[in-house]
Write a protein that holds these residues in place. Structure first.
Motif, mmCIF file in Angstrom:
data_model
loop_
_atom_site.group_PDB
_atom_site.id
_atom_site.type_symbol
_atom_site.label_atom_id
_atom_site.label_comp_id
_atom_site.label_asym_id
_atom_site.label_seq_id
_atom_site.Cartn_x
_atom_site.Cartn_y
_atom_site.Cartn_z
ATOM 1 N N ASP A 292 -4.632 -1.276 -7.449
ATOM 2 C CA ASP A 292 -5.728 -2.083 -6.895
ATOM 3 C C ASP A 292 -5.296 -2.901 -5.680
ATOM 4 O O ASP A 292 -6.141 -3.522 -5.035
ATOM 5 N N ALA A 293 -4.018 -2.929 -5.392
ATOM 6 C CA ALA A 293 -3.537 -3.724 -4.263
ATOM 7 C C ALA A 293 -4.028 -3.138 -2.942
ATOM 8 O O ALA A 293 -4.032 -1.918 -2.753
ATOM 9 N N GLU A 294 -4.403 -4.006 -2.036
ATOM 10 C CA GLU A 294 -4.920 -3.558 -0.736
ATOM 11 C C GLU A 294 -3.872 -2.736 0.015
ATOM 12 O O GLU A 294 -4.203 -1.811 0.751
ATOM 13 N N ARG A 295 -2.598 -3.068 -0.172
ATOM 14 C CA ARG A 295 -1.532 -2.408 0.567
ATOM 15 C C ARG A 295 -0.770 -1.400 -0.288
ATOM 16 O O ARG A 295 0.392 -1.108 -0.025
ATOM 17 N N PRO A 362 7.234 -5.425 12.394
ATOM 18 C CA PRO A 362 6.500 -6.093 11.304
ATOM 19 C C PRO A 362 5.314 -5.289 10.781
ATOM 20 O O PRO A 362 4.869 -5.519 9.649
ATOM 21 N N LYS A 363 4.802 -4.346 11.590
ATOM 22 C CA LYS A 363 3.689 -3.520 11.116
ATOM 23 C C LYS A 363 4.082 -2.671 9.913
ATOM 24 O O LYS A 363 3.220 -2.271 9.123
ATOM 25 N N LEU A 364 5.359 -2.362 9.780
ATOM 26 C CA LEU A 364 5.831 -1.568 8.647
ATOM 27 C C LEU A 364 5.949 -2.496 7.444
ATOM 28 O O LEU A 364 6.816 -3.359 7.391
ATOM 29 N N LEU A 365 5.076 -2.325 6.463
ATOM 30 C CA LEU A 365 4.950 -3.291 5.371
ATOM 31 C C LEU A 365 5.997 -3.130 4.287
ATOM 32 O O LEU A 365 6.148 -4.006 3.446
ATOM 33 N N SER A 366 6.711 -2.016 4.277
ATOM 34 C CA SER A 366 7.753 -1.791 3.280
ATOM 35 C C SER A 366 8.768 -0.804 3.857
ATOM 36 O O SER A 366 8.522 -0.213 4.922
ATOM 37 N N GLY A 382 2.728 4.753 4.730
ATOM 38 C CA GLY A 382 3.622 4.130 3.769
ATOM 39 C C GLY A 382 2.950 3.673 2.494
ATOM 40 O O GLY A 382 1.737 3.822 2.308
ATOM 41 N N ARG A 383 3.769 3.104 1.624
ATOM 42 C CA ARG A 383 3.277 2.590 0.349
ATOM 43 C C ARG A 383 3.921 1.242 0.063
ATOM 44 O O ARG A 383 5.073 0.985 0.393
ATOM 45 N N GLY A 384 3.113 0.359 -0.535
ATOM 46 C CA GLY A 384 3.619 -0.917 -0.992
ATOM 47 C C GLY A 384 3.766 -1.970 0.086
ATOM 48 O O GLY A 384 3.584 -1.714 1.276
#
Length: 424
Positions: A292-295, A362-366, A382-384
């Motif tokens: 359910d997480a947005e990212r 910073p655009k790369l979230l994980s 990506g994921r997470g």
């Protein structure tokens, strides 16, 4: 005073022995290693923990660095009576009824607070009541230390009881709308992380943790955002901390750095992929609760020139690339491994990891993503969100909504860990 009778002494000794044995049994059997099921309810464990906690536990302090980078000056406000002393000394340098938006700056041989100078390199402002300390839009409990560094910069450190610090961390790190079981798990790992940092701090260190996500997010009692004052802690977070009082996670009987992240995207990261101090409790596990997480899944487009610059900064000893032509994946983004790539411009290539690229973009979230070259751009899928090591906060929410307890959540994300009262 009359001497005690032998019978009474033996009886009281037996009571003490039984109490001590109870604590040992709680520490050893809190989680059934075979099934992962709890052998005692969390509330009962916390009750026993509180009843056996020493005075040192309740008085334990933590030093929180509020200024990530040293500053040339700071503006402070103390909304009540206070005493000013050198750090670590009982000597009183000044007393005041309040401090109204005073500027603090280093001066030759000391520190200036408002219109007064003190020939010391470390000052502590100790309020009579708490919370009254304001700095950078935040209201804090406890005292405030001002450290003058050799380069004429200042570092500000908030000193307060550990449990009061945790009440803010729980609300700062995890939304109040998340189920109690998830927030109880958050409180226990936040305490574990903080205590580990306190115990591992250098003898000459002036702080234990940062107030940012560089350690754990800590907003204080309240903070300003968008022109409004918002709560950094709540009655609910204080209750969560109290319900888990004195409980920590251990691996092989020792505290460990209990890393955690917002969303793992379906599988947590093997700790040793990112952190040198990762223990076996930080092995990768599957996670089905964070969908359910947005990212949970994300896609970003990066201009090729920006991407080439990021590769150059990530791998300065490797060939500098011009136009990005290829991005071949050599590892990840699955099985708990971070992504690794060979990036080429047609004639030269450079090897980089997802962690390295994320530090520059910073655009790369994980650190878990794949790459495609599309025209002049590079597209990352990506994921997470976050490094993904340890507890997944959105995954903990999902497990709690499925009826799992805080102890079951912790057992899942930290395989082989035990949850038990602190033993000094």
């Amino acid at each position: 005073m009359l001497p005690e009778s032998p019978a009474r002494s033996r009886f009281e000794f037996a009571i003490v022995a039984v109490s001590f044995l109870t604590v040992l049994l709680v520490a050893w059997n809190l989680v059934d290693p075979g099934s992962g099921r709890t052998t005692l309810p969390l509330a009962e464990v916390a009750r026993v923990s509180r009843s056996t906690a020493t005075r040192a536990h309740s008085a334990r302090l933590i030093r929180v660095r509020l200024t990530v980078d040293p500053v040339r000056e700071a503006k402070l406000e103390i909304a009540g009576p206070y005493t000013l002393r050198p750090v670590g000394s009982d000597k009183v340098l000044a007393r005041g009824a309040k401090l109204t938006v005073a500027t603090v700056r280093p001066v030759a041989g000391g520190i200036r607070v408002g219109d007064r100078e003190y020939t010391v390199s470390e000052l502590e402002i100790i309020p009579e009541k708490s919370p009254v300390v304001r700095f950078a839009g935040h209201l804090y409990r406890g005292s405030l230390r001002i450290h003058r560094f050799p380069n004429d910069r200042l570092v500000l450190v908030n000193v307060l009881p550990l449990e009061e610090y945790l009440a803010s961390v729980v609300d700062s790190e995890m939304p109040a709308r998340f189920p109690d079981a998830a927030r109880e798990a958050q409180a226990i790992i936040a305490r574990t992380y903080a205590l580990r940092q306190i115990r591992e701090a250098s003898p000459v260190a002036v702080y234990d943790v940062f107030a940012t996500q560089r350690s754990q997010k800590y907003l204080g009692v309240e903070y300003e955002a968008g022109g409004r004052r918002l709560a950094g802690e709540s009655a609910a977070s204080r209750k969560i901390v109290e319900s888990t009082s004195n409980l920590v996670c251990t691996s092989r009987g020792k505290l460990f750095t209990a890393y955690y992240a917002a969303c793992c995207g379906g599988r947590t990261t093997t700790g040793t992929e990112i952190f040198d101090d990762a223990c076996e409790a930080l092995n990768s596990v599957a996670c089905s609760g964070c969908r359910d997480a947005e990212r949970y899944r994300w896609t970003v487009r990066i201009p090729g020139a920006d991407f080439a610059s990021a590769v150059a900064k990530s791998a300065p000893s490797q060939p500098r690339l011009k136009t990005i032509r290829t991005a071949r994946q050599t590892a990840g983004p699955g099985d708990g491994k971070i992504s690794r790539f060979v990036i080429g411009d047609g004639s030269r290539s450079a090897e980089v990891t997802g962690v390295q690229l994320r530090s520059q973009l910073p655009k790369l979230l994980s650190p878990h993503f794949s790459l495609k070259v599309q025209g002049a751009d590079v597209v990352a899928e990506g994921r997470g969100h976050g490094h993904g090591v340890g507890l997944c906060q959105w995954g903990a929410r999902g497990m709690a909504l499925q009826g799992k307890s805080a102890l079951e959540i912790l057992r899942h994300y930290y395989p082989g860990c035990r949850v038990a009262p602190i033993v000094d």
